[in-house]
Design an enzyme around this catalytic site. Structure first.
Site, mmCIF file in Angstrom:
data_model
loop_
_atom_site.group_PDB
_atom_site.id
_atom_site.type_symbol
_atom_site.label_atom_id
_atom_site.label_comp_id
_atom_site.label_asym_id
_atom_site.label_seq_id
_atom_site.Cartn_x
_atom_site.Cartn_y
_atom_site.Cartn_z
ATOM 1 N N CYS A 1 0.960 6.970 10.365
ATOM 2 C CA CYS A 1 -0.046 7.910 10.864
ATOM 3 C C CYS A 1 -1.218 7.185 11.500
ATOM 4 C CB CYS A 1 -0.579 8.781 9.734
ATOM 5 S SG CYS A 1 0.647 9.950 9.208
ATOM 6 N N GLN B 1 -4.710 -3.623 -2.456
ATOM 7 C CA GLN B 1 -4.230 -2.550 -3.332
ATOM 8 C C GLN B 1 -4.197 -2.917 -4.812
ATOM 9 O OE1 GLN B 1 -4.005 0.515 -2.583
ATOM 10 N NE2 GLN B 1 -4.110 0.418 -0.356
ATOM 11 N N SER C 1 -10.978 -4.654 -0.063
ATOM 12 C CA SER C 1 -11.835 -3.668 0.605
ATOM 13 C C SER C 1 -12.501 -2.788 -0.442
ATOM 14 C CB SER C 1 -10.965 -2.809 1.525
ATOM 15 O OG SER C 1 -11.637 -2.493 2.707
ATOM 16 N N GLY C 2 -13.836 -2.667 -0.377
ATOM 17 C CA GLY C 2 -14.570 -1.937 -1.411
ATOM 18 C C GLY C 2 -14.111 -0.502 -1.623
ATOM 19 N N THR D 1 -26.175 -10.124 9.446
ATOM 20 C CA THR D 1 -27.000 -9.781 8.284
ATOM 21 C C THR D 1 -26.158 -9.050 7.246
ATOM 22 O OG1 THR D 1 -28.921 -9.646 9.709
ATOM 23 C CG2 THR D 1 -29.106 -8.569 7.554
ATOM 24 N N ASN E 1 0.809 -1.228 0.000
ATOM 25 C CA ASN E 1 0.000 0.000 0.000
ATOM 26 C C ASN E 1 0.841 1.275 0.000
ATOM 27 O OD1 ASN E 1 0.291 -1.489 2.574
ATOM 28 N ND2 ASN E 1 -0.350 0.446 3.481
HETATM 29 N N1 PLP Z 1 -4.461 -4.084 3.590
HETATM 30 C C1 PLP Z 1 -3.918 -3.121 2.858
HETATM 31 C C2 PLP Z 1 -2.781 -3.446 1.961
HETATM 32 C C3 PLP Z 1 -4.402 -1.814 2.941
HETATM 33 O O1 PLP Z 1 -3.857 -0.854 2.198
HETATM 34 C C4 PLP Z 1 -5.483 -1.551 3.810
HETATM 35 C C5 PLP Z 1 -5.971 -0.172 3.971
HETATM 36 O O2 PLP Z 1 -5.232 0.779 3.802
HETATM 37 C C6 PLP Z 1 -6.034 -2.611 4.535
HETATM 38 C C7 PLP Z 1 -5.495 -3.872 4.409
HETATM 39 C C8 PLP Z 1 -7.190 -2.411 5.460
HETATM 40 O O3 PLP Z 1 -8.318 -1.997 4.766
HETATM 41 P P1 PLP Z 1 -9.628 -1.539 5.584
HETATM 42 O O4 PLP Z 1 -9.181 -0.395 6.447
HETATM 43 O O5 PLP Z 1 -10.583 -1.128 4.547
HETATM 44 O O6 PLP Z 1 -10.047 -2.672 6.403
#
Ligand code: PLP
Length: 393
Positions: free
Chosen positions: A325, A179, A199-200, A237, A151
């Site tokens: 952060c 990512q 993650s949506g 749900t 990320n």
């Molecule tokens: N994994 C990676 C590589 C991410 O970049 C992120 C969010 O920045 C997450 C997991 C976690 O995603 P969420 O906060 O939507 O659960």
């Protein structure tokens, strides 16, 4: 603030108008519970099935291998803690030093509980050593949790080779694919991972909905216990409006990804070249040959990433720093440190991450505003190539 240039799309993305449109009926007349016996709920169950089929198409998976969750953090936890729950203390876990905390923290919890947990190091461009991975796979059952793309740097791990090695040694493979969603194709038949998280909100669906792909036959205990939703693999749900939105985002990504990736590469490369041409003492962090098309992580030596982000924010430009952060700390990022970035550059790392909604005009705006910010901060900094750096830590 009037003008916003949003280059922080690895943190979150704007909801696509098509996604918002698709969701709206589910906040109105389509409010039934998909688990209900009556036909009104049954209609919603059909919509849920259609959404599941669309997500499965996006991953080239089977619909019954798709579990809807609240976010990737939940999916990551479900994969790691659910596998440990199944195998108990016998399970060994292999991960990397540069994973997101949603993977690192559950792995460290397992270590505290007595599991053998290995965090593979990365080299100076953020890549793992596959022979080192292979050497850790002699003692089944082993769970390997390795992200598809980082990320912070956008570095792509060779997940196809990782999957091949895991298969050969009978290891279970989970990948955090958050990512890569919507940026590069994901095909779980071609890259045979056992579990995968997304993650949506990272690809233009709303926050609060996630994908947990689980290959048929994967040994796993459910993380969320309760009702029989998601075939008893994730109780609670289903968040129907968001799931419908997520499916729309998957469809948009599936249809538009190839063109989008080309456009993003052009924008990102122009940004990178512009920065390198106008700002001295800059280094690009991460493997430039194996990187997401939308991500650029650069270190401006001798100054602080937070100061850069703060000044750009005043100009309406949104970026992220390499600092942790999320943990409320100003410690340098674990990803940048794991790559052994020199101490003069560790604190000055920032991330630009683009999306389909960014334009060349925005890139040019950043290239106009950034160099004076860097010059000013360098003038103010007590450190620099010609200054004493002995106290710079
Ligand atoms: N994994 C990676 C590589 C991410 O970049 C992120 C969010 O920045 C997450 C997991 C976690 O995603 P969420 O906060 O939507 O659960």
């Amino acid at each position: 603030m009037s003008k916003i240039v949003y280059f922080d799309n690895n943190a979150t993305t704007r909801v696509a108008p098509e996604v918002r449109e698709a969701m709206l009926p589910y906040f109105g007349e389509k409010y039934g519970n998909p688990s209900s016996m009556h036909a009104f709920g049954g209609e919603i169950a059909k919509d849920l099935n259609r959404a599941r089929e669309e997500v499965a198409r996006f991953l080239n998976a089977e619909p019954d291998e798709v579990i809807f969750t609240s976010c990737a953090t939940e999916s990551d936890n479900a994969a790691i803690r659910g596998t440990a729950d199944y195998f108990g203390k016998d399970l060994k876990v292999v991960t990397t030093a540069v994973e997101h905390p949603a993977v690192l923290q559950p792995c460290r919890r397992l270590k505290a509980l007595g599991h053998e947990v290995v965090e593979l190091p990365v080299d100076s461009v953020g890549q793992i050593d596959l022979t080192q991975l292979e050497a850790e796979l002699s003692k089944p059952p082993t769970l390997v949790s390795i992200m598809w793309a980082n990320n912070e740097t956008g570095v792509l791990f060779p997940i196809e080779k990782v999957a091949e090695i895991c298969k050969r040694h009978g290891a279970i493979l989970h990948t955090d694919a958050v990512q890569v969603a919507g940026k590069i194709p994901v095909d779980v038949k071609k890259v045979p991972v056992d579990m995968l998280s997304m993650s949506g909100h990272k690809f233009h669906a709303p926050k609060g909905v996630g994908i947990f792909y689980v290959r048929r036959g994967t040994k796993l205990k459910p993380f969320m216990l309760g009702g029989h939703q998601e075939r008893t693999r994730r109780a609670g749900t289903e968040n129907v409006p968001y799931i419908v939105g997520l499916a729309k985002a998957c469809e948009l990504a599936r249809l538009g990804m190839a063109d989008e990736a080309k456009k993003l590469t052009v924008l990102r490369d122009r940004l990178e070249q512009g920065i390198l041409a106008t700002c001295p003492n800059v280094r690009v962090n991460g493997d430039r040959a194996h990187r997401l098309p939308n991500t650029l992580n650069v270190s401006f030596e001798y100054i602080e990433g937070e100061a850069i982000a703060y000044h750009l924010s005043d100009l309406g430009i949104c970026i992220s720093t390499g600092s942790a952060c999320a943990s409320g700390s100003l410690d340098p990022s674990h990803v940048i440190r794991a790559m052994g970035v020199p101490f003069t550059a560790v604190h000055g790392s920032v991330r630009f991450s683009l999306s389909r909604y960014n334009t060349m005009e925005e890139v040019d705006y950043v290239l106009e505003k950034l160099p004076p910010v860097i010059r000013n901060l360098r003038d103010l900094s007590p450190f620099g190539p010609d200054k004493d750096v002995s106290t710079f830590k």
